[in-house]
Design a protein around this motif. Structure first.
Motif, short mmCIF file in Angstrom:
data_model
loop_
_atom_site.label_atom_id
_atom_site.label_comp_id
_atom_site.label_asym_id
_atom_site.label_seq_id
_atom_site.Cartn_x
_atom_site.Cartn_y
_atom_site.Cartn_z
N MET A 36 -4.62 16.45 14.25
CA MET A 36 -3.80 15.81 12.59
C MET A 36 -4.02 15.13 12.16
O MET A 36 -3.28 14.48 11.84
CB MET A 36 -2.69 16.65 12.59
N PRO A 37 -5.20 14.26 12.34
CA PRO A 37 -5.90 12.61 11.82
C PRO A 37 -6.07 13.61 10.05
O PRO A 37 -6.52 14.24 9.58
CB PRO A 37 -6.60 12.29 11.60
N PHE A 38 -6.42 12.58 9.36
CA PHE A 38 -6.34 12.26 7.71
C PHE A 38 -7.29 11.01 7.20
O PHE A 38 -6.21 10.00 7.82
CB PHE A 38 -5.40 12.32 6.95
N ILE A 39 -8.11 10.64 6.85
CA ILE A 39 -8.64 9.27 6.40
C ILE A 39 -9.03 10.25 5.03
O ILE A 39 -9.66 10.59 4.55
CB ILE A 39 -10.41 9.54 7.94
N SER A 46 -13.25 11.63 16.65
CA SER A 46 -13.44 12.38 18.48
C SER A 46 -13.09 10.60 19.17
O SER A 46 -13.40 10.59 20.56
CB SER A 46 -14.60 13.24 19.30
N LEU A 47 -13.30 9.13 19.19
CA LEU A 47 -12.85 8.57 19.73
C LEU A 47 -11.04 8.34 19.39
O LEU A 47 -11.40 7.65 21.10
CB LEU A 47 -13.58 7.21 18.78
N ILE A 48 -10.96 8.96 19.41
CA ILE A 48 -9.14 9.14 19.62
C ILE A 48 -8.77 10.52 20.67
O ILE A 48 -9.66 10.81 19.84
CB ILE A 48 -8.72 9.30 18.38
N PRO A 49 -8.72 10.14 22.15
CA PRO A 49 -8.96 11.47 23.21
C PRO A 49 -7.61 12.29 22.09
O PRO A 49 -6.16 11.96 21.27
CB PRO A 49 -7.81 10.83 23.97
N VAL A 81 -6.60 5.67 8.35
CA VAL A 81 -6.32 6.76 9.14
C VAL A 81 -4.74 6.72 9.00
O VAL A 81 -4.42 6.08 9.83
CB VAL A 81 -7.28 6.64 10.25
N LYS A 82 -4.76 8.55 9.42
CA LYS A 82 -3.58 8.37 9.48
C LYS A 82 -3.71 10.17 10.17
O LYS A 82 -4.37 10.48 10.02
CB LYS A 82 -2.87 9.81 8.57
N ILE A 83 -2.74 9.49 11.61
CA ILE A 83 -2.74 10.25 12.58
C ILE A 83 -1.56 10.40 13.34
O ILE A 83 -0.30 9.96 13.29
CB ILE A 83 -4.43 9.79 13.99
N PHE A 84 -1.12 11.64 14.01
CA PHE A 84 -0.30 12.77 14.57
C PHE A 84 0.23 12.14 15.79
O PHE A 84 -1.04 11.74 16.88
CB PHE A 84 -0.02 13.84 14.42
N GLY A 85 0.79 11.43 16.26
CA GLY A 85 1.29 10.75 18.12
C GLY A 85 0.55 9.35 17.68
O GLY A 85 0.59 8.57 16.64
N ASP A 90 -8.86 2.50 21.56
CA ASP A 90 -9.61 3.21 21.20
C ASP A 90 -9.45 3.12 19.30
O ASP A 90 -10.21 3.45 18.56
CB ASP A 90 -8.55 5.07 21.44
N LEU A 91 -8.66 2.06 18.78
CA LEU A 91 -7.94 2.25 17.12
C LEU A 91 -9.14 0.86 17.11
O LEU A 91 -9.99 1.02 15.95
CB LEU A 91 -6.91 1.83 17.10
N ASP A 92 -9.38 0.48 18.39
CA ASP A 92 -10.87 -0.51 17.73
C ASP A 92 -12.35 -0.47 18.05
O ASP A 92 -12.99 -0.42 17.21
CB ASP A 92 -10.90 -1.96 19.16
N HIS A 93 -12.53 1.10 18.96
CA HIS A 93 -13.69 1.78 18.76
C HIS A 93 -13.97 2.43 17.54
O HIS A 93 -14.72 2.37 16.59
CB HIS A 93 -13.59 2.62 19.79
#
Lengths: 114, 114, 114
Positions: free
Chosen positions: B1-4, B29-32, B64-68, B74-77
Motif C-alpha cells: 500500500m505505498p503511493f509515490i 521493494s527496498l522496503i520489506p 512516499v506514503k507507506i502503510f505502517g 531502509d528509507l535511506d536506501h
C-alpha cells in the motif's frame, strides 16, 4: 527542509507567484532553524475547491511540511502570517483559508535522509 | 500500500512516465513487504516549484506514503535509489530533489481499511 | 476541519464534481463532530496515475485529512462510503481506489490554529 504548497481556486500570474514565494520565504523563518535557504514552494492555481459545499468565492488550501517539530506558538505565528499574505496578495478572505501542518520524521535531500 | 507522487517542474513524456514508474516499482521493494504489486504512482509535471527562492533549474518534490512503518536504514536506501532514478531519467540534480516520507496508520482499499 | 482531496485519472464534469462534493459532504459526518459545514473538498482530474504498474483502467487516490483523531471503526465506515460513492458516480472499481487518512495536530483557519 520545509515545503509550502498552495492550492488556490484562482489563477496566479508569474508576478503573483514571485511575490508569494518571497513573502513565504520570509514567513518561514518564524519557525526557529527554518529559512528560505532550505524552503521549497509549490503552487497549484485554478484548483477545483469547495468549502462548506460552495465554490463561489476565493478559497485556499495551504500545506506546510517541516522536517522535525515546531512549537504551538511558532505555528500560530506562521498561520497568522501566511493568512495575512494570501489575503494581501490574492484577496482571499482569511476565513476561506485552511493551513495544514505536517511534522515530518523522514526527509531526503541530495540522495540521503536528514 | 505505498503511493509515490512526484511533482516536477519539467514536462514528462508518456515514455518518461513509463520508465519512472517501472523504476519506482523496483525501488519500492527496498522496503520489506512492499512491492509494485501494491504500488500506486502519480505524476504532476510542469509543476510550479521554487527552491531556495529560485525556479531557474530542474526541481522535484517527491512524496512516499507507506502503510505502517519502515526502518531508517531502509528509507535511506530508498532515498538514494529514488534520487538516482530522477537524476538518471530526468537529469534533475540530486541536491534539487526533496523526498518526504509519510508513515500511515489508516489506509483504505477495496472498501475497507487495512 | 476536514479536507478530502481526490486524484482521479478520468475527466470530471462540473456536474460530477457537484454530485461528489455533495455526497462527500454527507459522508464526512460518519466521523463524530465532522460535517460539511467545515469540509473543504478538492478535485484533480485527468491525473497521471499507475496502479500495480498499469494505467489502463480507472484509478483514484483519495486523501482524507482531519483535525484531531478518529476511531478505527468510524474510519472503516468512511472508507466503505467513499469507495461506494466513487464507484457509483464515476464507475471506478473499489479495488482501484486507495483512501489514505491523515490525523492532523496543527490546523489553521481564519488566521489562527485550532
Amino acid at each position: 527542509m520545509p515545503f509550502i504548497n498552495s492550492k488556490v481556486n484562482v489563477a496566479l500570474s508569474e508576478e503573483e507567484k514571485e511575490i508569494l514565494k518571497d513573502k513565504l520565504g520570509q514567513a518561514i523563518s518564524l519557525i526557529p532553524g527554518k529559512s528560505e535557504s532550505w524552503l521549497m514552494v509549490g503552487f497549484e492555481d485554478n484548483y477545483s475547491l469547495y468549502f462548506k459545499g460552495k465554490n463561489n468565492t476565493k478559497i485556499a488550501f495551504i500545506e506546510v511540511k517541516i522536517f522535525g517539530r515546531a512549537s504551538d506558538r511558532d505555528l500560530d505565528h506562521l498561520t497568522a502570517e501566511i493568512s495575512r499574505i494570501f489575503k494581501e496578495v490574492l484577496g482571499i478572505a482569511q476565513d476561506k483559508i485552511y493551513i495544514k501542518y505536517e511534522e515530518v520524521e523522514h526527509w531526503g535531500w541530495n540522495g540521503a535522509n536528514f
